[in-house]
Design a protein around this motif. Structure first.
Motif, short mmCIF file in Angstrom:
data_model
loop_
_atom_site.label_atom_id
_atom_site.label_comp_id
_atom_site.label_asym_id
_atom_site.label_seq_id
_atom_site.Cartn_x
_atom_site.Cartn_y
_atom_site.Cartn_z
N GLU A 190 15.30 -2.05 -14.88
CA GLU A 190 14.48 -0.62 -15.01
C GLU A 190 14.09 -0.19 -13.36
O GLU A 190 13.68 1.46 -13.39
N HIS A 191 14.65 -0.88 -12.15
CA HIS A 191 13.66 -0.22 -10.96
C HIS A 191 14.75 0.81 -10.55
O HIS A 191 15.45 1.54 -11.38
N ALA A 192 14.01 1.73 -9.74
CA ALA A 192 14.85 3.00 -9.31
C ALA A 192 15.59 2.36 -8.67
O ALA A 192 16.91 3.65 -8.67
N VAL A 193 16.16 2.17 -8.11
CA VAL A 193 17.39 1.43 -6.74
C VAL A 193 18.47 0.97 -7.41
O VAL A 193 19.28 1.40 -7.15
N PHE A 194 18.53 0.60 -8.72
CA PHE A 194 19.73 0.58 -9.76
C PHE A 194 20.01 1.56 -10.41
O PHE A 194 21.24 1.94 -9.89
N THR A 195 18.84 2.34 -10.41
CA THR A 195 19.58 3.96 -11.23
C THR A 195 19.83 4.80 -9.98
O THR A 195 21.08 5.99 -9.91
N LEU A 196 19.72 4.53 -8.81
CA LEU A 196 20.08 5.25 -7.58
C LEU A 196 21.83 4.86 -7.50
O LEU A 196 22.82 5.67 -6.85
N MET A 197 22.14 3.49 -7.35
CA MET A 197 23.33 3.30 -7.28
C MET A 197 24.44 3.68 -8.60
O MET A 197 25.10 3.95 -8.26
N ILE A 218 1.33 -1.27 -0.14
CA ILE A 218 -0.12 -0.01 0.36
C ILE A 218 1.38 1.17 -0.25
O ILE A 218 0.75 2.41 -0.02
N SER A 219 1.89 1.02 -0.29
CA SER A 219 3.29 2.54 -0.14
C SER A 219 3.39 2.61 -1.31
O SER A 219 3.90 3.53 -1.25
N ARG A 220 2.32 2.83 -2.69
CA ARG A 220 2.56 3.27 -3.95
C ARG A 220 1.89 3.98 -3.98
O ARG A 220 0.84 4.07 -3.44
N GLY A 221 2.40 5.59 -4.41
CA GLY A 221 1.56 6.15 -4.46
C GLY A 221 2.23 7.56 -3.32
O GLY A 221 1.59 8.19 -3.05
N ARG A 222 2.86 6.75 -2.16
CA ARG A 222 2.80 7.87 -1.00
C ARG A 222 4.11 7.45 -0.46
O ARG A 222 4.28 7.87 0.90
N SER A 223 5.71 7.17 -1.53
CA SER A 223 6.52 6.32 -0.53
C SER A 223 7.73 7.87 -0.08
O SER A 223 8.15 7.47 0.64
N MET A 224 6.62 8.63 -1.12
CA MET A 224 7.63 10.05 -0.74
C MET A 224 7.04 10.87 0.76
O MET A 224 8.30 10.97 1.20
N ASP A 280 7.49 3.66 -4.55
CA ASP A 280 6.73 4.50 -5.86
C ASP A 280 8.07 4.15 -7.26
O ASP A 280 8.91 4.02 -7.61
N GLY A 281 7.28 3.73 -8.72
CA GLY A 281 8.22 4.18 -9.88
C GLY A 281 8.46 5.08 -10.28
O GLY A 281 9.52 4.64 -10.66
N ASP A 282 8.01 5.66 -9.98
CA ASP A 282 8.90 7.54 -9.87
C ASP A 282 10.35 8.04 -9.74
O ASP A 282 10.57 8.74 -10.05
N GLY A 283 10.55 6.63 -8.25
CA GLY A 283 11.86 6.99 -8.05
C GLY A 283 12.24 7.83 -7.04
O GLY A 283 13.04 8.50 -6.62
N LYS A 284 10.90 8.42 -6.80
CA LYS A 284 11.02 10.27 -6.23
C LYS A 284 11.76 9.88 -4.77
O LYS A 284 12.51 10.72 -4.46
#
Length: 259
Positions: A172-179, A28-34, A136-140
């Protein structure tokens, strides 16, 4: 499992005077991770209040006032618990309404300034975000973490740990972008993969747990390995189920575990 490994580090951070804040994402974190990530920094305010003396709090508050100046209300609107450090400071009603209107860059900059004041080599901050595959998929929220870790200004001292289930995300997940971004800007990072125990190590662990010779537990460990693939969490649960069903019992007569 991964969470247990990270939790074993947390007492060391606390022992040297540091702070530990953490959050576990879920479905249920999707949409409110930030907002969930910002909330742990709000919780940090209470940790700071509880872990510092009156003199230390006075120094922290004085530094916050010096750094933020007239924009202190912006910090207070983002982190309402900041009032626990400075009860005399009241958030103007207009500031309370502006928090939802803050853009991403303003949030990042505000938290950067806050970190420069409250974290240091003497007061390191450990941030643990668990189950990042649900973020969240947007990785914010991870972009926010990146802004803190890549802050080039002197002062802050942050140790970030993120965990995820690699079978539930793709490249393509944001965690790999972060690394990748941390690597590009020279922030040292380490990747640790927790694989299951092999059959030999599982047998050694099982033998040690029931105080038996490894050669005598091979038949049991073989079955456990087949059922759990060596996953420590599943091993523990499976062994408990064997005990609950009286398949694995301790014999008082033989003074050993039997199955």
């Amino acid at each position: 499992g991964k969470t247990a490994v990270v939790k074993s580090v947390q007492p060391r951070v606390t022992a040297v005077g540091g702070y530990v804040i953490s959050h576990k994402f879920d479905a249920i974190s999707r949409g409110r991770s930030m907002s969930e990530v910002i909330s742990i920094f709000n919780d940090l305010c209470l940790l700071i209040r509880d872990r510092n003396s009156a003199k230390e709090l006075f120094e922290i508050v004085s530094k916050l006032i010096e750094v933020f100046g007239g924009n202190l209300s912006v910090l207070a609107s983002l982190l309402p618990n900041i009032q626990a450090l400075m009860p005399q400071f009241k958030i103007p009603s207009a500031a309370k309404e502006s928090v939802d209107q803050m853009n991403f860059n303003s949030v990042c900059f505000t938290l950067q300034l806050f970190m420069r004041v409250v974290s240091s080599g003497y007061r390191p901050l450990m941030i643990f975000l668990d189950d990042l595959q649900w973020a969240d998929g947007d990785g914010k929220c991870l972009d926010l973490i990146y802004s803190l870790l890549s802050d080039t200004a002197k002062g802050s001292c942050i140790f970030f740990v993120g965990s995820y289930r690699d079978n539930e995300i793709n490249q393509e997940h944001a965690v790999f972008t972060l690394m990748a971004e941390l690597d590009l800007c020279g922030v040292p990072s380490t990747t640790m993969r927790l694989a299951g125990l092999n059959e030999c190590d599982l047998n050694a662990m099982l033998a040690d747990s029931i105080r038996a010779f490894p050669r005598t537990t091979k038949s049991l460990s073989r079955i456990v390995y087949q059922k759990t693939n060596g996953n420590p969490y599943f091993v523990k649960a499976f062994l408990k189920s064997l005990v609950d069903r009286h398949i694995l019992n301790y014999s008082l007569r033989e003074r050993r575990w039997v199955w």
